[in-house]
Design an enzyme around this catalytic site. Sequence first.
Site, PDB file in Angstrom:
ATOM      1  N   PRO A 158      -4.109 -31.085  15.797  1.00 61.50           N
ATOM      2  CA  PRO A 158      -2.795 -32.017  15.724  1.00 61.50           C
ATOM      3  C   PRO A 158      -1.928 -31.481  14.645  1.00 61.50           C
ATOM      4  O   PRO A 158      -1.112 -32.263  14.029  1.00 61.50           O
ATOM      5  CB  PRO A 158      -3.127 -33.360  15.391  1.00 61.50           C
ATOM      6  CG  PRO A 158      -4.673 -32.994  14.586  1.00 61.50           C
ATOM      7  CD  PRO A 158      -5.050 -31.793  14.935  1.00 61.50           C
ATOM      8  N   ASP A 159      -2.112 -30.285  13.934  1.00 58.94           N
ATOM      9  CA  ASP A 159      -1.213 -29.962  12.990  1.00 58.94           C
ATOM     10  C   ASP A 159       0.397 -30.047  12.993  1.00 58.94           C
ATOM     11  O   ASP A 159       0.899 -30.880  11.851  1.00 58.94           O
ATOM     12  CB  ASP A 159      -1.584 -28.351  12.499  1.00 58.94           C
ATOM     13  CG  ASP A 159      -2.866 -28.247  12.043  1.00 58.94           C
ATOM     14  OD1 ASP A 159      -2.997 -27.635  10.730  1.00 58.94           O
ATOM     15  OD2 ASP A 159      -3.827 -28.301  12.693  1.00 58.94           O
ATOM     16  N   HIS A 160       0.836 -29.921  14.011  1.00 55.91           N
ATOM     17  CA  HIS A 160       2.311 -30.063  14.227  1.00 55.91           C
ATOM     18  C   HIS A 160       2.849 -31.550  14.003  1.00 55.91           C
ATOM     19  O   HIS A 160       3.593 -31.951  13.706  1.00 55.91           O
ATOM     20  CB  HIS A 160       2.825 -29.173  15.332  1.00 55.91           C
ATOM     21  CG  HIS A 160       2.769 -28.098  15.362  1.00 55.91           C
ATOM     22  ND1 HIS A 160       3.809 -27.152  14.591  1.00 55.91           N
ATOM     23  CD2 HIS A 160       1.831 -26.935  15.645  1.00 55.91           C
ATOM     24  CE1 HIS A 160       3.550 -25.857  14.447  1.00 55.91           C
ATOM     25  NE2 HIS A 160       2.363 -25.508  15.131  1.00 55.91           N
TER      26      HIS A 160
END
Length: 819
Positions: free
Chosen positions: A572-574
């Site tokens: 889920p980085d973005h």
Amino acid sequence: MTDTVDPPLAGVRVLDLAEGDFQMIGRYFADLGADVLRVEPPGGSRDRRDGVVAEGVSLTFEIANAGKRFVTVDPAGATAREDLDALTADADIVLVDRRSDYVRSNLVDPALLVDSHPEQVVTVLSDFGELSSKKDWASTPDVQFALSTILSRSGLPDREEPLLPPAFLVSGAVAPQAVWMTVTAYYAARRTGTGDLIDFSTLDALVHIFDPPMGMQGSGRTGMDPFDVPHGRPDARALYPIFPTTDGMVRICVLSPRQWRAMLSWLGNPEELSAPEYDSPAYRVEHKDRIFAYYRDLFAGMTTAEAVRQGEELRVPTTSIDELSDVVAEPAFRANGSLRDVALADGRVATLPTGVYTVDGVRTGITGATPDPVPDGTWRAPRLADPLPAGRADTAGDDNPHDNRRLPFAGLRVLDFGVIVMGAETGRLLADYGADVIKIESTGFPDGCRQMSPGVEMTKSFAWGHRNKRSLGLDLTTDDGKALFRALVAEADVVLTNFKPGTLERLGFGYETLAEINPGIVLSESSAYGDTGPWSTKMGYGPLVRAASGLSALWRYPDDPDGFSDTITIYPDHVVGRLNAVAVVALLLRRARTGRGGVVSTAQVDAIFAAMAGHLAAESLEPGSGLAALCGPHDAPRGLFPAAGDDEWIIVDGHGDEHFVALAEVIGHPEWIGDGRFSTDAGRLAHNEELEDALREWASTRDAVTAERLLQDIGVPAGHMMRFADVADDHDFSERGLLTTMTQPQFAEPFPTMAAEGRSLRLGDARSGPAPLQGEHTREVVRDVLGLDEATIDDLVARGVLEPHPSETTSTPTTGEPQ
């Protein structure tokens, strides 16, 4: 820190006319302190019966609407228009779902709202956007996965079919993107006095935030041009491999030379793996079969708990592959505040994710019982009208408060320690819309995404993730480096980090210290598992967090216990990048009200939990039900079907009587319509194989785009599987103004990039300036921001305190990715 917090968005009024996957948008605003008023018809909205349902209660609804208040307006009532006019007139932000009964009944017209209340921000929510040739297309999460390119990268190359990811990931990505666009527009409105109309699209959001084709890639593949991804599903299992133990499975994430040397020690230092070439991740991938034989032998002789413990002792990133049942029972997630037991509206107690934010040391979100949906139609918050002051950056000529197509963050100065994907993304979002973002880095502790092939100083991935920033090479381990950073903090508005918890304090710059230097400073921190609890020091690469959160176990082929298929994604980085950027803007809004800054921290695991919250809650109420809510179609035919060509696929969802009738006609089986076997969803499921065989035969003789259009023309949800390379040439994305090109000096030709976060009436176009080489702006920053003279700068460079890029003093050419 105290036990209470002044909510960052206190005084902001949000009128919520959102439905379905869009319900969580208002929840994020509520978590940050906005007064969110949800409008429902008598008897409640249909969302109370949809989503993940347990014993007649929609867990999805209760979680997505925690912290909101409710008001009833009957769309068929004699005073409906007047009631809605009164509510909208007093709102700062209006969230309007295009599917809402109030919109369909012409009681609410977003365009008229903007004209009538020009200071408001109105966000129109739909699947494909108002300005789109797909405006009236039918949509499902599966269709969105296909059209956003996510499907093309999900699955394993040795399997015939790609793999649909868990459906909840759509809403888990869409809501943060909608909040980001809306709060950005609201910040601009507070600076200019003029509101905005946001044309928000689920498809736009997924392309931007889930696994963007033109966005920062993970450190494990930062040297790969995303447009060179193979035609079939890419095989990234070697980067983050999974191995069986005596009682489960573990995933390891060995990237850096230090981690590999620790792994070698764990393996007993086998001679055949000791060559220096093995320090390179690319070389290890090339020789993965030899290496993995040692891995399998190692883990086959230990339990999962033993493997994780030993990996942590050696600092080899290692975690277990956990199921939902493991997650809800894990004490660490209660210790860090991620999960808590909460009484539902019907009295049952469920384990719920609390939320994603800790503000000034206090968890926000679900802190007790979920709300009792009693109508309460009065606004509690006083309206905020004071304009926002500019930040500390010198932006003469760039910050005209009366220019309605301006960049809202012009005038803000941001000190950016962010690394890898999430760290890059938060600063990039602020830089795109005008902030002066200074990336602080050093050769001693380089950004993992600076690890590139020999002779390469820039990749498209890095350029996308750090465009519009300046780079300052600064050694913070020296006294002079610390003094320079203190001076920079005094001239800044925001500091961004995603260090392991405690790192900033060990450097001598915890939030209390920063606030002493500059009481108005806003600090944003992010980590894998939060800054408290026993897991706060665990190594937290995204693949490990997905495994420990239960997501990896849900994202696999159902007939293959080893068919894990989440390896290639950056999720889920973005998403977390957006969540932190939202909180930064919220704290800047509070600073304008109170004069003081603040600190927000997030955890990657909480962003995942927010997406799968209903499934976790269901699992806690009845073991096995969380997974059951994901399994199998509830009607038929539905699924993935091969189209004509090489590895071409189309998603078709014929759920519901109306869709089934239309589908039967278009694929040449009108006899199905009167066949009693197919008259109900249960009957269709019972004869699913016959229906799918016919649909498979029909699709296989048509190219995917033709089949998609034939089905969408009759209202059946369908979408062809798009790939990375398709996005740059896609008419619909160009039509919505979401694509442009950027020029990066290390590349011979401009290359595609995303132009903006979405469509807006008044926000200026996102900037697309180049990303910096390491230390490229060192002299410029300390000269312009701190006023240092050249002799002082030369001395600091000579002593290694400042680290300019060699190009600042030599004419050494630089290169980008191989062309």
